[in-house]
Design a protein around this motif. Structure first.
Motif, short mmCIF file in Angstrom:
data_model
loop_
_atom_site.label_atom_id
_atom_site.label_comp_id
_atom_site.label_asym_id
_atom_site.label_seq_id
_atom_site.Cartn_x
_atom_site.Cartn_y
_atom_site.Cartn_z
N ARG A 56 0.84 -1.20 0.00
CA ARG A 56 0.00 0.00 0.00
C ARG A 56 0.88 1.26 0.00
NH1 ARG A 56 -2.34 -0.68 4.50
NH2 ARG A 56 -4.09 -1.89 3.76
N LYS A 57 1.91 1.24 0.83
CA LYS A 57 2.83 2.39 0.92
C LYS A 57 3.52 2.63 -0.43
CE LYS A 57 6.79 4.08 3.52
NZ LYS A 57 7.78 3.77 4.55
N ARG A 58 3.97 1.54 -1.07
CA ARG A 58 4.66 1.66 -2.36
C ARG A 58 3.70 2.18 -3.43
NH1 ARG A 58 9.52 -0.59 -4.53
NH2 ARG A 58 10.04 -0.33 -2.35
#
Length: 191
Positions: A56-58
């Motif tokens: 999700r962060k990427r």
């Protein structure tokens, strides 16, 4: 679909749309595919590790980078459209009126660039999450939406309406694909 529907417009509309599309295609060829190709192994690795927060962060980081890099390029291409078209095409039978018509369409068409790149990268995430059927359904919906918006917008804006339709479809597809990624990640976390 775009080329076919442009044929219903006044003479030269197919060529005008084609020239504007070629300029956008050059930009997309050096941005969208390389970005997706570079990021895809990272997404697959995160999926293989089941690192859902990392994925999700990427995804968010990639989306932010894509928009922050592509939006200035898009604004520049839109602003410089008459000069770019004139420099590249205006000679022989391609006159200043043709430049004006192509630049008008290019000003709309350029705005598909950030959404196309974002959609391409998000589609790779969907594929890495093994939800390729979603992309197939999305493609059919995008085709129907594109044809409908072409019909609606080309009546008022001509070939520029077809370009605007493409921008709207890429925008909606990018948003839907990113949302699908987040939903799929949330489901994987819950499982």
């Amino acid at each position: 679909v775009d080329q076919t529907m442009a044929a219903w417009l006044p003479s030269g509309s197919v060529a005008v749309l084609g020239y504007a599309d070629k300029l956008c295609a050059v930009v997309l060829a050096v941005t969208a595919s390389p970005a997706a190709d570079v990021l895809f192994p990272h997404f697959v690795e995160l999926v293989a590790k089941r690192d859902w927060p990392g994925l999700r962060k990427r995804l968010f980081a990639s989306a932010g980078l894509i928009i922050s890099a592509a939006l200035p390029m898009t604004l520049l291409l839109s602003f410089m459209a008459p000069w770019i078209v004139s420099t590249l095409f205006e000679r022989g039978a391609f006159d200043p009126e043709d430049t004006r018509r192509v630049a008008e369409v290019l000003r709309f068409a350029a705005f598909q660039i950030p959404f196309y790149i974002l959609g391409t990268v998000a589609a790779r995430v969907v594929v890495s999450l093994q939800a390729a059927r979603f992309m197939l359904i999305m493609s059919f919906c995008a085709l129907a939406l594109n044809a409908s918006l072409n019909w609606l917008l080309m009546r008022h804006l001509g070939a520029a309406g077809i370009a605007l339709s493409t921008v709207i479809v890429h925008f909606l597809c990018a948003i839907a694909t990113c949302a699908a990624c987040l939903v799929l990640i949330r489901r994987k976390e819950a499982a």
